[in-house]
Design a protein around this motif. Structure first.
Motif, PDB file in Angstrom:
ATOM      1  N   THR A   9       0.863  -1.176   0.000  1.00  0.00           N
ATOM      2  CA  THR A   9       0.000   0.000   0.000  1.00  0.00           C
ATOM      3  C   THR A   9       0.894   1.217   0.000  1.00  0.00           C
ATOM      4  N   THR A  10       1.044   1.840  -1.144  1.00  0.00           N
ATOM      5  CA  THR A  10       1.962   2.971  -1.227  1.00  0.00           C
ATOM      6  C   THR A  10       1.296   4.117  -1.947  1.00  0.00           C
ATOM      7  N   GLU A  11       1.712   4.469  -3.142  1.00  0.00           N
ATOM      8  CA  GLU A  11       1.158   5.638  -3.817  1.00  0.00           C
ATOM      9  C   GLU A  11      -0.334   5.502  -4.111  1.00  0.00           C
ATOM     10  N   ILE A  12      -0.810   4.304  -4.391  1.00  0.00           N
ATOM     11  CA  ILE A  12      -2.238   4.093  -4.599  1.00  0.00           C
ATOM     12  C   ILE A  12      -2.745   3.331  -3.383  1.00  0.00           C
ATOM     13  N   GLU A  13      -3.659   3.907  -2.643  1.00  0.00           N
ATOM     14  CA  GLU A  13      -4.182   3.258  -1.438  1.00  0.00           C
ATOM     15  C   GLU A  13      -5.107   2.108  -1.821  1.00  0.00           C
ATOM     16  N   ARG A  14      -5.040   1.043  -1.056  1.00  0.00           N
ATOM     17  CA  ARG A  14      -5.995  -0.043  -1.239  1.00  0.00           C
ATOM     18  C   ARG A  14      -7.158   0.136  -0.286  1.00  0.00           C
ATOM     19  N   GLU A  15      -6.898   0.041   0.994  1.00  0.00           N
ATOM     20  CA  GLU A  15      -7.966   0.125   1.990  1.00  0.00           C
ATOM     21  C   GLU A  15      -7.434   0.921   3.168  1.00  0.00           C
ATOM     22  N   VAL A  16      -8.126   1.956   3.544  1.00  0.00           N
ATOM     23  CA  VAL A  16      -7.725   2.770   4.682  1.00  0.00           C
ATOM     24  C   VAL A  16      -8.888   2.827   5.651  1.00  0.00           C
ATOM     25  N   THR A  17      -8.652   2.383   6.868  1.00  0.00           N
ATOM     26  CA  THR A  17      -9.710   2.460   7.862  1.00  0.00           C
ATOM     27  C   THR A  17      -9.735   3.852   8.458  1.00  0.00           C
ATOM     28  N   SER A  18     -10.771   4.153   9.217  1.00  0.00           N
ATOM     29  CA  SER A  18     -10.899   5.485   9.802  1.00  0.00           C
ATOM     30  C   SER A  18     -10.079   5.643  11.070  1.00  0.00           C
ATOM     31  N   VAL A  19      -9.479   4.544  11.569  1.00  0.00           N
ATOM     32  CA  VAL A  19      -8.685   4.625  12.795  1.00  0.00           C
ATOM     33  C   VAL A  19      -7.215   4.739  12.410  1.00  0.00           C
ATOM     34  N   VAL A  20      -6.648   5.918  12.587  1.00  0.00           N
ATOM     35  CA  VAL A  20      -5.269   6.178  12.188  1.00  0.00           C
ATOM     36  C   VAL A  20      -4.573   6.938  13.306  1.00  0.00           C
ATOM     37  N   ARG A  21      -3.371   6.497  13.676  1.00  0.00           N
ATOM     38  CA  ARG A  21      -2.605   7.238  14.668  1.00  0.00           C
ATOM     39  C   ARG A  21      -1.866   8.359  13.944  1.00  0.00           C
TER      40      ARG A  21
ATOM     41  N   GLU B 277       1.393  14.055 -14.568  1.00  0.00           N
ATOM     42  CA  GLU B 277       1.101  12.685 -14.986  1.00  0.00           C
ATOM     43  C   GLU B 277       1.830  11.758 -14.026  1.00  0.00           C
ATOM     44  N   TRP B 278       1.378  10.500 -13.936  1.00  0.00           N
ATOM     45  CA  TRP B 278       2.048   9.550 -13.044  1.00  0.00           C
ATOM     46  C   TRP B 278       2.271   8.230 -13.745  1.00  0.00           C
ATOM     47  N   ARG B 279       3.478   7.746 -13.598  1.00  0.00           N
ATOM     48  CA  ARG B 279       3.842   6.405 -14.043  1.00  0.00           C
ATOM     49  C   ARG B 279       4.544   5.719 -12.883  1.00  0.00           C
ATOM     50  N   PRO B 280       4.121   4.515 -12.512  1.00  0.00           N
ATOM     51  CA  PRO B 280       4.824   3.827 -11.420  1.00  0.00           C
ATOM     52  C   PRO B 280       6.258   3.512 -11.820  1.00  0.00           C
ATOM     53  N   THR B 281       7.148   3.558 -10.852  1.00  0.00           N
ATOM     54  CA  THR B 281       8.549   3.231 -11.107  1.00  0.00           C
ATOM     55  C   THR B 281       8.661   1.729 -11.364  1.00  0.00           C
ATOM     56  N   PRO B 282       9.789   1.273 -11.916  1.00  0.00           N
ATOM     57  CA  PRO B 282       9.961  -0.176 -12.126  1.00  0.00           C
ATOM     58  C   PRO B 282       9.800  -0.988 -10.841  1.00  0.00           C
ATOM     59  N   SER B 283      10.303  -0.476  -9.719  1.00  0.00           N
ATOM     60  CA  SER B 283      10.163  -1.233  -8.466  1.00  0.00           C
ATOM     61  C   SER B 283       8.715  -1.257  -7.988  1.00  0.00           C
ATOM     62  N   MET B 284       7.965  -0.195  -8.225  1.00  0.00           N
ATOM     63  CA  MET B 284       6.539  -0.194  -7.888  1.00  0.00           C
ATOM     64  C   MET B 284       5.796  -1.235  -8.716  1.00  0.00           C
ATOM     65  N   ARG B 285       6.095  -1.286 -10.010  1.00  0.00           N
ATOM     66  CA  ARG B 285       5.434  -2.248 -10.896  1.00  0.00           C
ATOM     67  C   ARG B 285       5.751  -3.686 -10.479  1.00  0.00           C
TER      68      ARG B 285
ATOM     69  N   ARG C  81       6.437  -4.710  -7.378  1.00  0.00           N
ATOM     70  CA  ARG C  81       5.693  -5.010  -6.152  1.00  0.00           C
ATOM     71  C   ARG C  81       4.184  -5.032  -6.376  1.00  0.00           C
ATOM     72  N   ASN C  82       3.714  -4.248  -7.347  1.00  0.00           N
ATOM     73  CA  ASN C  82       2.274  -4.096  -7.577  1.00  0.00           C
ATOM     74  C   ASN C  82       1.967  -4.200  -9.072  1.00  0.00           C
ATOM     75  N   PRO C  83       2.063  -5.394  -9.643  1.00  0.00           N
ATOM     76  CA  PRO C  83       1.862  -5.543 -11.089  1.00  0.00           C
ATOM     77  C   PRO C  83       0.459  -5.167 -11.552  1.00  0.00           C
ATOM     78  N   GLU C  84      -0.503  -5.111 -10.639  1.00  0.00           N
ATOM     79  CA  GLU C  84      -1.878  -4.753 -11.006  1.00  0.00           C
ATOM     80  C   GLU C  84      -2.050  -3.243 -11.215  1.00  0.00           C
ATOM     81  N   TRP C  85      -1.070  -2.453 -10.822  1.00  0.00           N
ATOM     82  CA  TRP C  85      -1.186  -1.000 -10.983  1.00  0.00           C
ATOM     83  C   TRP C  85      -1.130  -0.617 -12.458  1.00  0.00           C
ATOM     84  N   PRO C  86      -1.814   0.448 -12.840  1.00  0.00           N
ATOM     85  CA  PRO C  86      -1.765   0.902 -14.239  1.00  0.00           C
ATOM     86  C   PRO C  86      -0.365   1.412 -14.584  1.00  0.00           C
TER      87      PRO C  86
END
Length: 198
Positions: free
Chosen positions: A35-47, A117-125, A127-132
């Motif tokens: 979970t990095t540049e594109i959030e997957r799931e964020v709950t409302s409880v955050v410190r 514009e945004w393009r994921p870096t090679p390392s992001m891709r 770790r997260n191949p489903e990202w656009p």
């Protein structure tokens, strides 16, 4: 006079319990790996790290304010900005998700882009191949409304449309601000503004 609803819960007890809940610190949130540049799931409880959110002087960090100076404190999740005339601004920020994604040291603003514009870096891709592979400017862009590109490849100070990320460890290395804050910072900085991440 106390009001009782028949369950043994009086208005006074309800108010006392509510005050206790509001005053209690939030539980730390588990962040899913990846979970990095594109959030997957964020709950409302955050410190939030508000206790360290304080003003600083620029002199211990910079020798001058020529073209302004940005200090990002990773621990307190705060971005400090001093204009070249000494005016000071303090913004809450998001910071890298993990220590291995965190870069510290001196850099500078090398490019400014409104509507990035945004393009994921090679390392992001990896770790997260489903990202656009590409996201154009707009509400789905993880860089928000503005971006300040740093001299370090792939590192930026940028906005976010997902305001839940601010005050959290939630990026692949970039520093995120609320869109209204990055717009302000964008208007005050210039290419060559010095940046220090600590």
């Amino acid at each position: 006079m106390a009001i009782n609803n028949g369950n043994g819960l009086s208005r006074r007890n309800f108010l006392a319990a509510s005050a206790t809940m509001i005053g209690a610190p939030a539980l730390a949130q588990n962040v899913n790996e990846g979970t990095t540049e594109i959030e997957r799931e964020v709950t409302s409880v955050v410190r939030r790290n508000i206790s360290s959110f304080r003003t600083l002087d620029w002199q211990p960090y910079f020798s001058n304010l020529t073209k302004g100076a940005i200090l990002v404190d990773i621990s307190s999740r705060a971005l400090h900005f001093w204009e070249d005339n000494g005016n000071y601004h303090l913004y809450p920020s998001s910071v890298p998700l993990t220590e291995d994604l965190t870069r510290r040291g001196r850099t500078e603003v090398v490019r400014k882009v409104e509507g990035p514009e945004w393009r994921p870096t090679p390392s992001m891709r990896k770790r997260n191949p489903e990202w656009p592979e590409y996201v154009g400017p707009g509400p789905d862009n993880p860089l928000g409304s503005h971006a300040l590109y740093l001299s370090w490849q792939y590192y930026r100070i940028h906005g976010t449309h997902d305001t839940r990320k601010i005050g959290r460890r939630s990026s692949n290395g970039c520093i995120g601000l609320y869109n209204e804050h990055i717009a302000q910072l964008f208007s005050m900085t210039e290419v060559g503004t010095q940046v220090l991440l600590i």
